[in-house]
Design a protein around this motif. Structure first.
Motif, PDB file in Angstrom:
ATOM      1  N   PRO A   1      40.212  65.078  12.432  1.00 50.66           N
ATOM      2  CA  PRO A   1      39.949  65.969  11.371  1.00 50.66           C
ATOM      3  C   PRO A   1      38.631  65.762  11.371  1.00 50.66           C
ATOM      4  O   PRO A   1      37.451  66.193  11.876  1.00 50.66           O
ATOM      5  N   PHE A   2      37.912  64.527  10.798  1.00 56.13           N
ATOM      6  CA  PHE A   2      36.904  64.090  10.763  1.00 56.13           C
ATOM      7  C   PHE A   2      37.510  61.888  10.871  1.00 56.13           C
ATOM      8  O   PHE A   2      35.909  61.489  10.300  1.00 56.13           O
ATOM      9  N   THR A   3      38.096  61.635  12.111  1.00 61.14           N
ATOM     10  CA  THR A   3      37.617  60.746  12.157  1.00 61.14           C
ATOM     11  C   THR A   3      36.357  59.516  12.677  1.00 61.14           C
ATOM     12  O   THR A   3      36.074  59.885  13.146  1.00 61.14           O
ATOM     13  N   GLU A   4      36.167  58.595  12.087  1.00 59.16           N
ATOM     14  CA  GLU A   4      34.778  58.148  12.434  1.00 59.16           C
ATOM     15  C   GLU A   4      35.558  56.687  13.983  1.00 59.16           C
ATOM     16  O   GLU A   4      36.111  56.578  13.606  1.00 59.16           O
TER      17      GLU A   4
ATOM     18  N   ALA B   1      22.755  47.350  17.835  1.00 62.12           N
ATOM     19  CA  ALA B   1      24.148  47.378  17.931  1.00 62.12           C
ATOM     20  C   ALA B   1      24.747  47.720  17.763  1.00 62.12           C
ATOM     21  O   ALA B   1      24.644  48.587  15.878  1.00 62.12           O
ATOM     22  N   GLY B   2      25.858  48.386  17.807  1.00 63.00           N
ATOM     23  CA  GLY B   2      26.821  49.749  17.428  1.00 63.00           C
ATOM     24  C   GLY B   2      29.140  49.150  17.370  1.00 63.00           C
ATOM     25  O   GLY B   2      29.034  48.260  18.070  1.00 63.00           O
ATOM     26  N   SER B   3      29.258  49.145  16.462  1.00 62.77           N
ATOM     27  CA  SER B   3      30.662  48.764  16.880  1.00 62.77           C
ATOM     28  C   SER B   3      31.477  50.297  16.874  1.00 62.77           C
ATOM     29  O   SER B   3      31.906  51.953  16.665  1.00 62.77           O
ATOM     30  N   LEU B   4      32.493  50.446  17.947  1.00 64.10           N
ATOM     31  CA  LEU B   4      33.290  51.491  18.586  1.00 64.10           C
ATOM     32  C   LEU B   4      34.884  51.425  18.248  1.00 64.10           C
ATOM     33  O   LEU B   4      35.262  49.844  17.842  1.00 64.10           O
ATOM     34  N   VAL B   5      35.590  52.287  17.437  1.00 66.78           N
ATOM     35  CA  VAL B   5      36.744  52.496  17.390  1.00 66.78           C
ATOM     36  C   VAL B   5      37.491  52.632  18.373  1.00 66.78           C
ATOM     37  O   VAL B   5      37.153  54.535  18.752  1.00 66.78           O
ATOM     38  N   VAL B   6      38.275  52.186  18.889  1.00 75.48           N
ATOM     39  CA  VAL B   6      38.663  51.867  20.311  1.00 75.48           C
ATOM     40  C   VAL B   6      40.294  53.119  19.662  1.00 75.48           C
ATOM     41  O   VAL B   6      41.183  53.003  18.761  1.00 75.48           O
ATOM     42  N   LEU B   7      40.272  54.602  20.002  1.00 78.93           N
ATOM     43  CA  LEU B   7      41.164  56.156  19.610  1.00 78.93           C
ATOM     44  C   LEU B   7      41.447  56.200  21.683  1.00 78.93           C
ATOM     45  O   LEU B   7      41.174  56.236  21.742  1.00 78.93           O
ATOM     46  N   ALA B   8      42.657  56.602  21.211  1.00 79.25           N
ATOM     47  CA  ALA B   8      43.488  57.242  22.068  1.00 79.25           C
ATOM     48  C   ALA B   8      42.992  58.650  22.208  1.00 79.25           C
ATOM     49  O   ALA B   8      43.615  59.845  22.482  1.00 79.25           O
ATOM     50  N   VAL B   9      42.009  59.229  22.491  1.00 79.93           N
ATOM     51  CA  VAL B   9      41.020  60.643  22.777  1.00 79.93           C
ATOM     52  C   VAL B   9      40.047  60.441  23.885  1.00 79.93           C
ATOM     53  O   VAL B   9      39.190  59.079  23.675  1.00 79.93           O
ATOM     54  N   ASP B  10      39.430  61.291  24.548  1.00 76.64           N
ATOM     55  CA  ASP B  10      38.385  60.963  25.323  1.00 76.64           C
ATOM     56  C   ASP B  10      37.004  61.845  24.516  1.00 76.64           C
ATOM     57  O   ASP B  10      37.431  61.661  22.990  1.00 76.64           O
ATOM     58  N   GLY B  11      36.049  61.943  25.092  1.00 78.04           N
ATOM     59  CA  GLY B  11      34.847  61.810  24.098  1.00 78.04           C
ATOM     60  C   GLY B  11      34.657  63.304  23.840  1.00 78.04           C
ATOM     61  O   GLY B  11      34.159  63.963  22.677  1.00 78.04           O
ATOM     62  N   ASP B  12      35.576  64.515  24.349  1.00 85.71           N
ATOM     63  CA  ASP B  12      35.769  65.357  23.782  1.00 85.71           C
ATOM     64  C   ASP B  12      37.184  65.848  22.754  1.00 85.71           C
ATOM     65  O   ASP B  12      37.103  67.046  22.029  1.00 85.71           O
ATOM     66  N   GLY B  13      37.513  64.997  22.395  1.00 89.95           N
ATOM     67  CA  GLY B  13      38.449  64.518  21.194  1.00 89.95           C
ATOM     68  C   GLY B  13      39.620  65.055  21.665  1.00 89.95           C
ATOM     69  O   GLY B  13      41.215  64.894  20.273  1.00 89.95           O
ATOM     70  N   HIS B  14      40.044  64.682  23.016  1.00 89.29           N
ATOM     71  CA  HIS B  14      41.323  65.693  23.691  1.00 89.29           C
ATOM     72  C   HIS B  14      42.310  64.078  23.727  1.00 89.29           C
ATOM     73  O   HIS B  14      42.248  62.941  24.379  1.00 89.29           O
TER      74      HIS B  14
ATOM     75  N   VAL C   1      49.267  56.201  20.270  1.00 86.95           N
ATOM     76  CA  VAL C   1      48.719  57.722  19.862  1.00 86.95           C
ATOM     77  C   VAL C   1      47.644  58.052  18.507  1.00 86.95           C
ATOM     78  O   VAL C   1      48.110  57.714  17.279  1.00 86.95           O
ATOM     79  N   TYR C   2      46.758  58.967  19.175  1.00 90.18           N
ATOM     80  CA  TYR C   2      46.578  59.638  17.956  1.00 90.18           C
ATOM     81  C   TYR C   2      46.757  60.212  17.007  1.00 90.18           C
ATOM     82  O   TYR C   2      47.055  61.080  17.887  1.00 90.18           O
ATOM     83  N   GLU C   3      46.654  60.157  15.942  1.00 91.36           N
ATOM     84  CA  GLU C   3      46.982  61.263  14.722  1.00 91.36           C
ATOM     85  C   GLU C   3      46.479  61.409  14.353  1.00 91.36           C
ATOM     86  O   GLU C   3      45.972  60.511  13.360  1.00 91.36           O
ATOM     87  N   PRO C   4      45.857  62.394  13.911  1.00 87.01           N
ATOM     88  CA  PRO C   4      45.047  63.002  13.383  1.00 87.01           C
ATOM     89  C   PRO C   4      44.956  63.269  11.766  1.00 87.01           C
ATOM     90  O   PRO C   4      44.016  62.293  10.929  1.00 87.01           O
ATOM     91  N   ALA C   5      45.843  62.939  11.604  1.00 89.76           N
ATOM     92  CA  ALA C   5      46.271  63.046   9.930  1.00 89.76           C
ATOM     93  C   ALA C   5      46.473  61.467   9.437  1.00 89.76           C
ATOM     94  O   ALA C   5      46.024  60.725   8.386  1.00 89.76           O
TER      95      ALA C   5
ATOM     96  N   LEU D   1      49.889  67.129  13.142  1.00 92.54           N
ATOM     97  CA  LEU D   1      50.662  66.136  14.087  1.00 92.54           C
ATOM     98  C   LEU D   1      50.218  66.197  15.254  1.00 92.54           C
ATOM     99  O   LEU D   1      51.681  66.579  15.339  1.00 92.54           O
ATOM    100  N   ARG D   2      49.950  66.154  16.288  1.00 92.55           N
ATOM    101  CA  ARG D   2      50.574  66.430  18.097  1.00 92.55           C
ATOM    102  C   ARG D   2      50.812  65.201  18.662  1.00 92.55           C
ATOM    103  O   ARG D   2      50.695  65.195  19.793  1.00 92.55           O
ATOM    104  N   THR D   3      51.522  64.425  18.157  1.00 85.89           N
ATOM    105  CA  THR D   3      51.863  63.352  18.730  1.00 85.89           C
ATOM    106  C   THR D   3      53.470  63.552  18.789  1.00 85.89           C
ATOM    107  O   THR D   3      54.713  63.745  17.118  1.00 85.89           O
TER     108      THR D   3
END
Length: 497
Positions: free
Chosen positions: A249-252, A354-367, A408-412, A486-488
């Motif tokens: 929903p609004f995960t950075e 400089a930037g920091s990236l959180v690695v989540l199991a979703v693509d650039g569109d959030g899928h 697996v990414y869980e929105p909540a 939750l989609r997982t």
């Protein structure tokens, strides 16, 4: 030499960074409310005069514990960089007569009180309703426009965020958010001092953001954060950080320093952050203020914290602007003179980005990724081409070991389902954004596939114990069965501390 009691808990900048900068200014005694990341345990023993790990019973009265420990070591300053310990440390400093955030720290933790304060000052923010019961939620649903956001009042990292799109979704969202908060508390991702904080929620209107008229090129998220510090009640802005778009929903996903805003727009953003911080009445602490960007120059306050931004925000600022914010804050709390920036620094004062990236199991569109993958930073570094001069590294204490299955990414679950934290340096902020975009697109291709488990043979002998110790990270129980959004499927993957 002066003495500092550093209270460590989950969240905040990497502990290794904090320890090394604090130890350069004072003798450090560490009060560890969370287990030390294995990657920095040896460093803590080397740099700290003492490392105290209190029992669960001792933590029952956290304020008294901090005061008692501070007196025992003769602390001249007490501080924390964790969202979850800010209130306890602020109250302990009040008792000890030491510089600290002050009683207003609660206003910067409880999103209900924060929004009430800003509303009294007439500051721009989404419409909201405090929620403590299912009945409160139903009243809020009837009063606010859809869609709306249910969030825990004392959470961090987008934990337990739920988008409610219709009245029929309210009860399930309420049940899910409460369950996620209960699980997060078991992992240490929860308020440590305020009783029943996990039962406090707020519902907010979802305002429409845009990056047009703010950024010169696409790909940026529609919000920024103003990093700063309050010293003697005076707010000193340091810089503005940009973002990639959030994941539902609004995960950075990523923070990038500096934000490439034109100077006139940065000035407007910083001015609103100043009003937000001043309204809360903070006294001596770092600050991190998030602001939503809208059309025609509109802005809305998201939240302010009485501590520096988490993840790699502080190391990014040090790399880009040469400011050791941890050391500067320690010096201030110890009564030393500190030369804070005269105004917020921008791209013209930056040495690259400089930037920091959180690695989540979703693509650039959030899928969600189409299949399961294993985290392997070496594979990523070798396979993903960066822009000329770019440098990519991983933050070990905030990442799973290579060979671990990517959760697996869980929105909540928000950031609790991250696999790793990466740091990228480049010539400028747009280059960091482009490289991060390429990295996000490449991850599901370049990471090794996870091997499916073999069918269990009930007659087989027990498997031998692993040769290497398990990582010191938490195991998150799944809420998928109880949380329809939750989609997982159920998972037992480990997440970083």
């Amino acid at each position: 030499m002066s003495t500092v009691l550093l209270v460590h808990a989950k969240g905040g900048p990497p502990l290794g960074h904090v320890l090394s900068r604090t130890a350069a200014r004072a003798d450090v005694h560490l009060l560890a409310l969370s287990a030390l990341p294995p990657a920095v345990a040896a460093l803590a023993e080397e740099l700290c005069a003492s490392v105290e790990t209190p029992s669960g019973a001792e933590r029952a009265d956290l304020g008294s514990l901090i005061v008692s420990r501070a007196r025992a070591v003769g602390a001249d300053a007490v501080l924390t960089f964790s969202e979850y310990a800010v209130v306890a440390v602020a109250e302990a400093c009040e008792t000890l007569g030491l510089a600290g955030p002050g009683g207003a720290a609660r206003l910067a933790r409880d999103k209900r009180m924060m929004r009430h304060t800003w509303r009294q000052r007439g500051l721009p923010q989404p419409e909201f309703r405090p929620v403590a019961t299912r009945a409160d939620l139903r009243e809020a649903v009837a009063a606010l426009p859809f869609p709306m956001l249910l969030k825990a009042a004392w959470s961090a990292g987008s934990t337990a965020h739920q988008i409610i799109g219709s009245p029929q979704e309210a009860d399930a969202a309420w049940r899910c958010s409460r369950e996620v908060m209960a699980e997060s508390a078991q992992l240490g991702f929860a308020e440590l001092h305020v009783a029943e904080a996990d039962a406090h929620f707020v519902v907010e209107q979802i305002v429409t953001g845009t990056t047009e008229q703010w950024f010169d090129e696409p790909g940026w998220g529609d919000y920024v954060s103003v990093e700063g510090v309050v010293a003697g009640g005076v707010f000193h802005p340091v810089c503005v950080s940009g973002r990639m778009p959030t994941v539902e929903p609004f995960t950075e996903r990523a923070s990038i320093t500096p934000a490439p805003l034109p100077a006139s727009l940065q000035d407007r953003v910083v001015a609103l952050a100043r009003e937000a911080v001043d309204a809360l009445g903070l006294r001596d602490c770092g600050t991190h203020t998030e602001i939503k960007l809208g059309a025609d120059g509109r802005m809305w306050l998201i939240e302010t914290a009485a501590r520096f931004g988490g993840a790699m925000t502080v190391p990014q600022i040090e790399e880009v602007f040469g400011l050791d914010l941890v050391g500067m804050l320690v010096d201030h709390l110890l009564g030393r003179t500190v030369d804070w920036p005269e105004g917020a620094l921008g791209p013209d004062q930056a040495r690259g980005a400089a930037g920091s990236l959180v690695v989540l199991a979703v693509d650039g569109d959030g899928h969600a990724w189409p299949d399961r993958r294993v985290w392997d930073f070496t594979a990523v570094r070798e396979a993903v081409a960066l822009s000329e001069g770019g440098a990519l590294s991983v933050v070990p204490e905030s990442s799973l070991p290579d060979g671990s299955a990517v959760p697996v990414y869980e929105p909540a679950g928000g950031a609790n389902t991250m696999a790793a934290l990466c740091l990228l340096s480049a010539a400028d902020a747009p280059t960091v954004l482009r490289d991060f975009t390429a990295l996000v697109d490449a991850l599901p291709r370049v990471l090794p596939p996870a091997v499916a488990a073999e069918p269990t043979d009930t007659n087989a002998a027990p498997a031998p114990a692993p040769a290497t110790p398990a990582p010191a990270v938490a195991v998150v129980p799944s809420t998928a069965a109880a949380c329809p959004r939750l989609r997982t499927a159920a998972r037992t993957e480990e997440v970083p501390a």
